[in-house]
Enzyme design. Structure first.
Site, mmCIF file in Angstrom:
data_model
loop_
_atom_site.group_PDB
_atom_site.id
_atom_site.type_symbol
_atom_site.label_atom_id
_atom_site.label_comp_id
_atom_site.label_asym_id
_atom_site.label_seq_id
_atom_site.Cartn_x
_atom_site.Cartn_y
_atom_site.Cartn_z
ATOM 1 N N GLU A 24 8.557 -6.934 -9.187
ATOM 2 C CA GLU A 24 8.993 -5.619 -8.728
ATOM 3 C C GLU A 24 10.421 -5.747 -8.220
ATOM 4 O O GLU A 24 10.854 -6.831 -7.818
ATOM 5 C CB GLU A 24 8.099 -5.106 -7.591
ATOM 6 N N LYS A 33 13.326 -5.713 -5.626
ATOM 7 C CA LYS A 33 13.420 -5.885 -4.177
ATOM 8 C C LYS A 33 14.324 -4.787 -3.635
ATOM 9 O O LYS A 33 15.509 -4.740 -3.947
ATOM 10 C CB LYS A 33 13.987 -7.257 -3.815
ATOM 11 N N ARG A 70 10.559 -2.044 5.690
ATOM 12 C CA ARG A 70 9.133 -2.144 5.385
ATOM 13 C C ARG A 70 8.381 -1.162 6.282
ATOM 14 O O ARG A 70 8.567 -1.150 7.504
ATOM 15 C CB ARG A 70 8.676 -3.575 5.653
ATOM 16 N N ARG A 114 7.390 -2.871 10.470
ATOM 17 C CA ARG A 114 6.782 -4.189 10.269
ATOM 18 C C ARG A 114 6.346 -4.812 11.588
ATOM 19 O O ARG A 114 5.419 -5.612 11.635
ATOM 20 C CB ARG A 114 7.782 -5.117 9.557
ATOM 21 N N PHE A 137 3.848 0.247 -2.643
ATOM 22 C CA PHE A 137 3.540 -0.828 -3.589
ATOM 23 C C PHE A 137 2.175 -1.475 -3.355
ATOM 24 O O PHE A 137 1.769 -2.352 -4.109
ATOM 25 C CB PHE A 137 4.631 -1.900 -3.608
ATOM 26 N N LYS A 163 10.012 -13.771 -2.804
ATOM 27 C CA LYS A 163 11.231 -12.966 -2.959
ATOM 28 C C LYS A 163 12.346 -13.850 -3.506
ATOM 29 O O LYS A 163 12.557 -14.972 -3.056
ATOM 30 C CB LYS A 163 11.648 -12.330 -1.635
#
Length: 286
Positions: free
Chosen positions: A27, A29, A34, A49, A118, A196
């Site tokens: 996906e 980034k 978040r 987060r 997501f 990531k």
């Protein structure tokens, strides 16, 4: 929320783009914040987060999430798209700084946020984190098949051609990609099932002074130099880059003797006002 935190990524490498074999999916980034979205009995809460309630910041998102008829918890990234690109400084960073309802409403009109979902943690009030990511994505897609939302609510696109996804990220100067194991469960905290891979750039820049600190020293660039590889804005604020460990002694010696040192700096991107995002020391050049 069970677990008290989101599922976080470990660092991956562009040299290993399919660590999970055929279960590997990529996906984009995104460059945002978040955000966990909690929808229960028609009420919506947005959590950072670190579990802070940031619902007030995004009235345009709340309005659309209220359309969801089930009790759900979604995981996603809050971004601001400007000319089709997610822009952090003009977008999410600016929205973070706003406290008054009037200013937030004005920003919604000029720079609306987009919630890029997501993953899903709870569906119809039942936790689904033990299901595979493939199964959870089907549940997430089902929410969007049942209801039409404005463009401020979207599902992140997934790519099976991982090499192309990475090449496109580099070509389009995006932040990078996230690689996920589609057979994995959702686990709170950092997981090696999500990796990531950042597209870091580097540039050669000449620094002219420093400040020592317990970790080594802070390199300071106050003026432009003819050997600078890129142009950056130094009018209002110098560029600071931390140098630590065994690198510090030779860099300090070079600055003391030559009053300048040419340094290769790694950075994530360049802001609209020509400042480097997340600059870090890479190496001293001859």
């Amino acid at each position: 929320m069970a677990g008290g935190t989101s599922m976080l990524c470990h660092k991956g490498s562009p040299d290993e783009l399919k660590p999970f074999g055929d279960d590997t999916m990529a996906e984009q980034k995104f460059d945002g914040d978040r955000v966990i979205a909690v929808v229960k009995a028609g009420k919506v809460a947005l959590l950072s987060r670190t579990n802070n309630n940031i619902t007030y910041r995004y009235p345009e998102i709340i309005e659309q999430l209220r359309k969801i008829k089930s009790d759900v918890i979604l995981d996603g990234e809050m971004i601001v798209l400007i000319n089709g690109r997610d822009e952090f400084n003009e977008g999410i960073s600016h929205r973070r700084s706003l406290k008054s309802e009037e200013k937030i409403k004005a920003r919604v009109i000029t720079h609306p946020a987009t919630y890029m979902a997501f993953d899903i943690l709870v569906m119809n009030g039942n936790e689904v984190i033990t299901k595979t990511l493939t199964e959870r994505r089907k549940l997430l897609q089902g929410l969007f098949d049942k209801e039409k939302y404005d463009d401020v609510i979207r599902i992140s696109q997934q790519f099976t051609d991982i090499q192309k996804a990475w090449d496109d990220a580099v070509k389009n100067d995006q932040e990078g990609i996230i690689i996920k194991n589609m057979s994995s469960q959702y686990s709170y905290g950092r997981s090696r099932n999500w990796l990531k891979i950042k597209y870091n750039k580097d540039a050669d820049l000449v620094f002219d002074s420093y400040e020592e600190n317990p970790a080594g020293g802070k390199l300071i660039k106050t003026v432009a130099h003819e050997d600078d590889e890129i142009e950056i804005n130094l009018e209002k604020k110098p560029l600071h880059v931390q140098c630590a460990g065994f690198n510090w002694a030779p860099v300090k010696a070079r600055l003391d003797s030559n009053k300048s040192a040419k340094i290769k700096v790694q950075y994530l991107g360049i802001t609209k006002d020509k400042r480097l995002r997340m600059p870090t020391f890479k190496e001293m050049l001859d």
